[in-house]
Design a protein around this motif. Sequence first.
Motif, PDB file in Angstrom:
ATOM      1  N   SER A 150       0.821  -1.204   0.000  1.00  0.00           N
ATOM      2  CA  SER A 150       0.000   0.000   0.000  1.00  0.00           C
ATOM      3  C   SER A 150       0.857   1.258   0.000  1.00  0.00           C
ATOM      4  CB  SER A 150      -0.913   0.013   1.227  1.00  0.00           C
ATOM      5  OG  SER A 150      -1.737   1.145   1.214  1.00  0.00           O
ATOM      6  N   GLU A 153      -2.492  -3.868   1.247  1.00  0.00           N
ATOM      7  CA  GLU A 153      -3.933  -3.662   1.105  1.00  0.00           C
ATOM      8  C   GLU A 153      -4.507  -4.600   0.055  1.00  0.00           C
ATOM      9  OE1 GLU A 153      -4.572  -0.253  -2.208  1.00  0.00           O
ATOM     10  OE2 GLU A 153      -3.818   0.491  -0.293  1.00  0.00           O
ATOM     11  N   LYS A 208     -11.366  -1.181   1.161  1.00  0.00           N
ATOM     12  CA  LYS A 208     -10.023  -1.731   1.362  1.00  0.00           C
ATOM     13  C   LYS A 208      -9.938  -2.465   2.695  1.00  0.00           C
ATOM     14  CE  LYS A 208      -8.032   0.213  -2.240  1.00  0.00           C
ATOM     15  NZ  LYS A 208      -7.452  -0.531  -3.310  1.00  0.00           N
ATOM     16  N   TYR A 221      -6.604  -3.717   5.178  1.00  0.00           N
ATOM     17  CA  TYR A 221      -5.178  -3.430   5.327  1.00  0.00           C
ATOM     18  C   TYR A 221      -4.520  -4.454   6.247  1.00  0.00           C
ATOM     19  CZ  TYR A 221      -6.447   1.044   3.292  1.00  0.00           C
ATOM     20  OH  TYR A 221      -6.925   2.016   2.449  1.00  0.00           O
TER      21      TYR A 221
END
Length: 156
Positions: free
Chosen positions: A61, A76, A131, A133
């Motif tokens: 990411s 991500e 998203k 993470y």
Amino acid sequence: MRRLARIFVAGAAILVAVGVGMPTATAAPESCPHRFGSPQQLTDAGGAVVQQWSVSDLRASAVTAPGYPLAGRLWEATASVEALTGAVTPIIPNVYAVSASGERYQVLWQVASPSSISGATISQGDTSTGKVYFDVTGADPVAVIYTNGGSMPAMM
């Protein structure tokens, strides 16, 4: 049993890794349910609740994790959950990124970001996309799994 689970996860991760970078609309004789972007269903409550997840675009990411002190590197993926039957509350902490060697990185569900998938209940027929993470402290992840506490993933 733990070794068998690790071998299973590593093997599935390798299968997913082979599909990484390939278009999802490739002409294949059989579609692989473990390819990124392929929808997979989870059934709960004796079939009263059915949710369908798809995960795509697992990568390092470029964003920051506001308010979260990373121990490694931020990764991500884009996740979508659809309520096929009944109202669904996505249990986001059950999502993990997995390396080819079996290292698991739990989703950073506590990171607040406008682009994160919502954990709010969605009505039948609705979809939530955003998203997820991961704080990757070891080998790069090659797969994303969903587990509900057992040694084997409920979904890959």
